[in-house]
Motif scaffolding. Structure first.
Motif, mmCIF file in Angstrom:
data_model
loop_
_atom_site.group_PDB
_atom_site.id
_atom_site.type_symbol
_atom_site.label_atom_id
_atom_site.label_comp_id
_atom_site.label_asym_id
_atom_site.label_seq_id
_atom_site.Cartn_x
_atom_site.Cartn_y
_atom_site.Cartn_z
ATOM 1 N N VAL A 29 0.845 -1.207 0.000
ATOM 2 C CA VAL A 29 0.000 0.000 0.000
ATOM 3 C C VAL A 29 0.875 1.249 0.000
ATOM 4 O O VAL A 29 2.057 1.209 0.345
ATOM 5 N N SER A 30 0.246 2.375 -0.344
ATOM 6 C CA SER A 30 0.959 3.658 -0.388
ATOM 7 C C SER A 30 1.193 4.189 1.029
ATOM 8 O O SER A 30 0.545 3.758 1.987
ATOM 9 N N VAL A 33 -2.087 5.473 2.472
ATOM 10 C CA VAL A 33 -2.949 4.448 3.069
ATOM 11 C C VAL A 33 -2.420 4.111 4.475
ATOM 12 O O VAL A 33 -3.176 4.036 5.440
ATOM 13 N N HIS A 226 -7.502 -5.331 -0.230
ATOM 14 C CA HIS A 226 -6.039 -5.379 -0.095
ATOM 15 C C HIS A 226 -5.327 -6.215 -1.150
ATOM 16 O O HIS A 226 -4.125 -6.442 -1.045
ATOM 17 N N ARG A 230 -5.047 -2.860 -3.981
ATOM 18 C CA ARG A 230 -3.843 -2.265 -3.391
ATOM 19 C C ARG A 230 -4.159 -1.318 -2.231
ATOM 20 O O ARG A 230 -3.590 -0.239 -2.106
ATOM 21 N N GLY A 231 -5.122 -1.739 -1.402
ATOM 22 C CA GLY A 231 -5.504 -0.857 -0.296
ATOM 23 C C GLY A 231 -5.307 -1.491 1.050
ATOM 24 O O GLY A 231 -4.683 -2.552 1.194
ATOM 25 N N THR A 232 -5.878 -0.823 2.043
ATOM 26 C CA THR A 232 -5.804 -1.323 3.401
ATOM 27 C C THR A 232 -6.496 -2.684 3.495
ATOM 28 O O THR A 232 -7.385 -2.988 2.706
ATOM 29 N N THR A 270 -7.755 4.470 -0.407
ATOM 30 C CA THR A 270 -7.602 3.458 -1.466
ATOM 31 C C THR A 270 -8.520 3.786 -2.648
ATOM 32 O O THR A 270 -8.120 3.688 -3.817
#
Ligand SMILES: Cc1ncc(COP(=O)(O)O)c(C=O)c1O
Length: 393
Positions: A29-30, A33, A226, A230-232, A270
């Motif tokens: 993740v970034s 995030v 996730h 590509r998120g939490t 996200t």
């Protein structure tokens, strides 16, 4: 202050920095995030829903929710934008499994029949495993795949006619081809079953327009946030507006207490990222890398389940080429070389799931780290060297 926990976090960070990550359900993740998930939102209790959400009746069970109400509404709106849909969305599920549990409970009673994809052929635990709540609470029946590993749509129709399920489920953890939601949806309609799609793995592809969308076809759509999104870490449930109250009640008070507002903040970030044009480019590169890696294994003589891939993952079947090697042997050996992936059952599996005869490979995480096709090809060749040496031992 010395902290063992932070020492271990640093060790895991080093592992993530150094290893090649090919687990198809993982991603990186970034920073944004991370910031959202590590924020003060973790302090807030907010059982219930923003007041406007369900005719003003339910509301929150605690005071001080004026900010989190706005955050949750914003998160929901943003996810509808990601998928260009007017479906209702619940962003409170703590995980994909919790989303599936609540989704089932929203429209089914214990003992009802669910028709889903055979677990050995790519379905998820929550799609009816005997050791999971799904297999214990519901009467599970399964559709199969063809000899080559493609979903057997005729078998879905046959089983729907035979078992008259209350719900038909599409979606998988280890399936490398496009899923024909229209066809399965038509079967569900013909037999009066709810149609649910668990798009956890392919949600990022759906968001980018690179896999057919289940919206407008399925009654209920669940996902994790996730994997390719590509998120939490977390889950979500989308549904036709007429099922909104049932789905919301399925989460709270049905199966969860207070929502994880920090995770909802992470989901909102996200969604912002998934709406940006760069996300489409990212998913396009995931598909190119996965195809390049898969094609390299094919040219090196490996058997790929279904003979290829349309998405972010593929499965290698060692049954013919390396009969003495199990998926577990390969997973362990690659671990020793800093390459992380997981063993996986293959169609017609003869070994136990703990050993398995194949491995699953995904490129979503390494694409986030900047992989291009040549990196994927080089990695496939390196894996081939390691497997060849292992087989010769
Ligand atoms: C298709 C599918 N659904 C649901 C889940 C469950 O998600 P979680 O691990 O967040 O409970 C997974 C996880 O791998 C999955 O692949």
């Amino acid at each position: 202050m010395e902290s063992r926990a932070f020492e271990l976090i640093a060790a895991e960070q080093a592992r993530q920095n150094n290893n090649i990550e090919l687990i198809a359900s993982e991603n990186f993740v970034s920073e944004n995030v991370m910031r959202a998930v590590g924020s003060c939102l973790t302090n807030k209790y907010a059982e219930g829903y923003p007041t406007e959400r369900t005719s003003g009746k339910t509301g929150r069970y605690y005071g001080g929710c004026e900010v989190v109400d706005q955050l949750e509404e914003y998160c929901c709106d943003k996810w509808r934008e990601v998928f260009s849909t007017d479906y209702h969305v619940n962003v409170q599920p703590h995980a994909g499994s919790s989303a599936n549990l609540a989704a089932y409970f929203s429209v089914l009673k214990p003992g009802d029949t669910i028709l889903s994809m055979d677990l050995n052929n790519g379905g998820h635990l929550t799609h009816g495993s005997a050791v999971n709540f799904s297999g214990k609470l519901f009467n599970m029946v399964f559709y199969s795949v063809t000899e080559n590993g493609f979903i057997d749509y005729d078998d879905i129709e046959k089983k729907a006619a035979e078992y008259r399920p209350q719900l038909i489920l599409a979606g998988a953890s280890a399936y490398s081809r496009i899923i024909d939601f229209k066809r399965i949806g038509a079967i569900a309609k013909a037999y009066g079953a709810y149609f649910m799609v668990d798009m956890a793995h392919i949600a990022g592809l759906v968001a980018a327009g690179m896999h057919p969308s289940p919206f407008g076809i399925a009654d209920i759509v669940t996902t994790t946030t996730h994997k390719t999104l590509r998120g939490t870490r977390g889950g979500m449930i989308f549904c036709r507006p007429e099922l909104a109250k049932k789905v919301d009640a399925g989460i709270f008070p049905g199966t969860q207490g207070g929502p994880l507002m920090h995770a909802i903040a992470g989901k909102a970030v996200t969604a912002e990222e998934a709406c940006a044009p760069a996300f489409k480019e990212y998913i396009a590169q995931v598909l190119k890398n996965t195809r390049a890696m898969c094609d390299t294994f094919i040219s090196l003589g490996y058997d790929i389940v279904t003979g290829g891939t349309d998405n972010h993952l593929f499965l290698i079947d060692f049954t013919r080429t390396h009969p003495t090697l199990s998926g577990k042997d390969v997973q362990n050996e690659l671990d020793r070389h800093g390459i992380t992936l997981n063993k996986n059952c293959v169609p017609g599996e003869k070994r136990s799931p703990a050993q398995a005869s194949g491995v699953r490979i995904g490129c979503a995480a390494m694409t986030t780290k900047g992989w291009k096709e040549e990196d994927a090809v080089a990695c496939a060749k390196r894996i081939h060297e390691i497997i060849t040496a292992l087989a010769a031992k």
